[in-house]
Write an enzyme that holds these catalytic residues in place. Structure first.
Site, PDB file in Angstrom:
ATOM      1  N   ASP A  11     -69.558  13.036 -68.625  1.00  0.00           N
ATOM      2  CA  ASP A  11     -69.997  11.629 -68.375  1.00  0.00           C
ATOM      3  C   ASP A  11     -71.480  11.677 -67.988  1.00  0.00           C
ATOM      4  O   ASP A  11     -71.628  11.648 -66.630  1.00  0.00           O
ATOM      5  CB  ASP A  11     -69.206  11.005 -67.384  1.00  0.00           C
ATOM      6  CG  ASP A  11     -69.549   9.445 -67.087  1.00  0.00           C
ATOM      7  OD1 ASP A  11     -70.413   9.038 -67.880  1.00  0.00           O
ATOM      8  OD2 ASP A  11     -69.232   8.909 -65.939  1.00  0.00           O
TER       9      ASP A  11
ATOM     10  N   LYS B  74     -77.145   8.645 -65.684  1.00  0.00           N
ATOM     11  CA  LYS B  74     -76.752   9.098 -64.276  1.00  0.00           C
ATOM     12  C   LYS B  74     -78.271   9.855 -63.768  1.00  0.00           C
ATOM     13  O   LYS B  74     -78.825  10.449 -64.592  1.00  0.00           O
ATOM     14  CB  LYS B  74     -75.630   9.979 -64.359  1.00  0.00           C
ATOM     15  CG  LYS B  74     -74.342   9.128 -64.374  1.00  0.00           C
ATOM     16  CD  LYS B  74     -73.014  10.061 -63.974  1.00  0.00           C
ATOM     17  CE  LYS B  74     -71.998   9.443 -64.039  1.00  0.00           C
ATOM     18  NZ  LYS B  74     -71.639   8.150 -63.018  1.00  0.00           N
TER      19      LYS B  74
ATOM     20  N   ASP C 212     -72.383   3.253 -68.053  1.00  0.00           N
ATOM     21  CA  ASP C 212     -71.823   4.151 -67.249  1.00  0.00           C
ATOM     22  C   ASP C 212     -70.151   3.846 -66.585  1.00  0.00           C
ATOM     23  O   ASP C 212     -69.596   4.588 -66.142  1.00  0.00           O
ATOM     24  CB  ASP C 212     -72.714   4.452 -66.129  1.00  0.00           C
ATOM     25  CG  ASP C 212     -72.365   5.865 -65.272  1.00  0.00           C
ATOM     26  OD1 ASP C 212     -71.581   6.725 -65.938  1.00  0.00           O
ATOM     27  OD2 ASP C 212     -72.918   6.152 -64.338  1.00  0.00           O
TER      28      ASP C 212
ATOM     29  N   GLU D 244     -67.656   3.691 -68.408  1.00  0.00           N
ATOM     30  CA  GLU D 244     -67.141   3.907 -69.684  1.00  0.00           C
ATOM     31  C   GLU D 244     -65.513   4.218 -69.456  1.00  0.00           C
ATOM     32  O   GLU D 244     -64.937   4.140 -70.572  1.00  0.00           O
ATOM     33  CB  GLU D 244     -67.847   5.181 -70.374  1.00  0.00           C
ATOM     34  CG  GLU D 244     -67.494   6.545 -69.900  1.00  0.00           C
ATOM     35  CD  GLU D 244     -67.593   6.818 -68.497  1.00  0.00           C
ATOM     36  OE1 GLU D 244     -68.492   6.073 -67.853  1.00  0.00           O
ATOM     37  OE2 GLU D 244     -67.018   7.743 -67.881  1.00  0.00           O
TER      38      GLU D 244
ATOM     39  N   ARG E  84     -63.232   2.817 -67.905  1.00  0.00           N
ATOM     40  CA  ARG E  84     -62.463   1.411 -68.130  1.00  0.00           C
ATOM     41  C   ARG E  84     -62.327   1.338 -69.718  1.00  0.00           C
ATOM     42  O   ARG E  84     -61.312   0.632 -70.166  1.00  0.00           O
ATOM     43  CB  ARG E  84     -62.753   0.574 -67.438  1.00  0.00           C
ATOM     44  CG  ARG E  84     -64.064   0.084 -67.380  1.00  0.00           C
ATOM     45  CD  ARG E  84     -64.706  -0.889 -66.396  1.00  0.00           C
ATOM     46  NE  ARG E  84     -65.186  -0.004 -65.251  1.00  0.00           N
ATOM     47  CZ  ARG E  84     -65.574  -0.242 -63.983  1.00  0.00           C
ATOM     48  NH1 ARG E  84     -65.914  -1.722 -63.838  1.00  0.00           N
ATOM     49  NH2 ARG E  84     -66.050   0.518 -63.130  1.00  0.00           N
TER      50      ARG E  84
END
Ligand code: BES
Ligand code: MN
Ligand code: ZN
Length: 495
Positions: A273, A280, A350, A352, A354
């Site tokens: 991620d 990030k 970000d 993501e 869910r």
């Protein structure tokens, strides 16, 4: 790890290492007078010189003790009974396990009667096995080596039982401990693997392997099949990555009737991620390889329940994808349509987890599950709230939430409930779609669960946010194997 149950402590029996738990009595040796006599009053001498006073977690090693056959005698302090709850007992056992590891012991006989006070023999055996498994775990560094991983130096534990009833409890506890240890080891291995090795395709292949070795029915859906089902939310995340997404489905049939409806576990399998276009920050971004620890917990739990042959049916569903910035990646403001038909405005790419979980939850409806637990490293906010010690749990059915909380207490893999309420759900209002994928800066863990709750309306559901517990904390930069213990315990309680 091999575990044997012995009838009682036999000082003549050969063992490399003898471990004896002792309470801090005025005369400590009175608990083990035979041992004390055989070793020229070793316990008395240690106590007189203040070298061992049986404090909680005190470990004293005497090598080549006179009068005994063993290489090492390990004295383990229990501390006062009044302060020795199950958590403290686990801590004492962890200290012992780490010591045995450092000493390189591969054969130990353990007389732990003094520890079996507030926690029963079953609990002590289980946490001993888990602690020895944790202490003995090493990550095999290269992926090639992992494929050919041989079990490390196998430790053999012999547990002394006071009577037949206790022997049965020790046996039961060590069986559960061994199954949970296998599951945790798998979860740790998958979690620790680098993102360029542990991709969605790699996870799918691991599922097939687990299916072959443990009799699970495994089905892998590719992107085309997911598209046909209308999983627009999940696929929007994987569009920004060259690694194809997978939806991994593993079915375990342990009930007499294969048609009994299963309990479902749904695990976030985000193999890396980066945040996507809402990129990030750089520092510690490597840790986002752990973003598939929900999936790893599902794999580990499926393994544990298959090893124990639990008499229930369980289905594990793992949506797996990467989240990267790319020309085709989701952009803030994009609107996607989920499998459930609800439209979602992606205000932060970000958030993501869910987006992939919502379609996996909708897919899970087809199993008519008795209960659904999703497990995800979903929010940084849960680490702020509960640290690395405790997972967050939320749900739409208090009985299921209570069962999860109870399983956490029993397995010492703790969770704490946070509220889901309409006032939080309002934070997800969108100007352009049915739902926004973020709920603003406050109550991030709760609004994430609120988002998922819209896709869990047709079953009893609980959500575990393991962003803190699955890695880090006392374990350092390492996967912990959590939530395998709490999930396995939850399922054990369903049989
Ligand atoms: N995988 C992260 C959550 C996470 C953060 C896990 C830190 C472990 C450590 C998740 O996909 C994420 O990025 N969540 C965002 C949500 C926010 C954009 C609403 C977060 O927590 O910052
Ligand atoms: Mn994210
Ligand atoms: Zn994530």
């Amino acid at each position: 790890m091999k575990v044997h149950i012995k009838s009682s402590l036999n000082l003549k029996a050969k063992t490399a290492c003898l471990v004896v738990a002792l309470k801090p009595l005025k005369k400590i040796s009175s608990q083990q007078s035979e041992l004390n006599a055989a070793s020229d009053k070793l316990i008395d001498r240690l106590q007189d010189k203040d070298l061992f006073s049986a404090k909680q977690g005190e470990v004293t090693v005497v090598s080549a003790p006179a009068g005994l056959e063993v290489d090492h005698l390990v004295l383990l302090g229990t501390g006062a009974e009044r302060t020795l709850g199950t958590e403290e007992t686990r801590e004492v056992l962890s200290r012992l396990a780490r010591k045995l590891k450092v000493m390189g012991v591969d054969d130990a006989t353990l007389e732990l009667a003094a520890l079996i006070s507030k926690s029963d023999a079953e609990t002590v055996a289980r946490h001993l096995v888990e602690a020895v498994g944790d202490a003995g775990y090493t990550y095999v560094k290269t992926p090639k080596a992992y494929e050919h991983k041989k079990p490390g130096k196998d430790i053999k534990l012999s547990l002394c039982a006071a009577d037949r009833k206790q022997a049965a409890l020790l046996k039961q506890g060590s069986n559960v401990g061994q199954a949970i240890d296998s599951g945790k080891t798998l979860a740790k291995d998958l979690g620790n693997m680098p993102g360029n090795v542990c991709t969605p395709t790699y996870l799918a292949n691991q599922a097939k392997k687990l299916g072959r070795s443990h009799g699970l029915k495994v089905k892998i859906l590719n992107e085309k099949e997911m598209g046909e089902l209308g999983m627009g939310s999940l696929l929007s995340v994987s569009k920004g990555s060259r690694e194809p997404a997978k939806l991994i489905v593993m079915e375990y049939f342990g009930a007499k009737n294969k048609k009994d409806s299963p309990h479902a576990l749904v695990g976030k399998g985000l193999t890396f991620d980066a945040g996507g276009i809402s990129l990030k920050p750089g520092p510690k971004m490597d840790e986002m390889k752990y973003d598939m620890c929900g999936a790893a917990s599902v794999f580990g739990t499926m393994l544990a329940i298959a090893e124990m042959k639990l008499p229930i049916n369980v289905v594990g569903v793992v949506p797996s994808s990467e989240n990267l910035p790319d020309g085709l990646a989701n952009k803030p403001g994009d609107v996607v349509t989920s499998m459930a038909g609800r439209t979602i405005e992606i205000l932060n790419t970000d958030a993501e987890g869910r987006l992939i979980l919502c379609d996996a939850l909708t897919y899970t409806e087809r199993f008519k599950p008795k209960s659904v637990i999703d497990i995800a490293t979903l929010t940084g906010a849960v680490i702020v709230a509960l640290g690395h010690q405790t997972a967050g749990v939320m749900g739409n059915d208090q009985e299921v939430v209570d069962a999860v909380l109870e399983a956490g207490e029993q397995s010492l893999d703790f969770a704490w409930q946070l509220p889901i309420k309409d006032t939080y759900k309002r934070q997800l209002k969108s100007d352009y779609a049915d739902l926004a994928n973020i709920g603003g800066p406050s109550a991030g863990t709760i609004t994430a669960a609120c988002f998922l709750s819209y896709f869990a309306e047709n079953f009893k559901w609980a959500h575990l946010d393991i962003a803190g517990t699955a890695w880090g904390g006392a374990a350092g930069k390492r996967a912990s194997g959590r939530a395998v213990p709490i999930l396995t315990q939850y399922l054990l309680n369903q049989k």
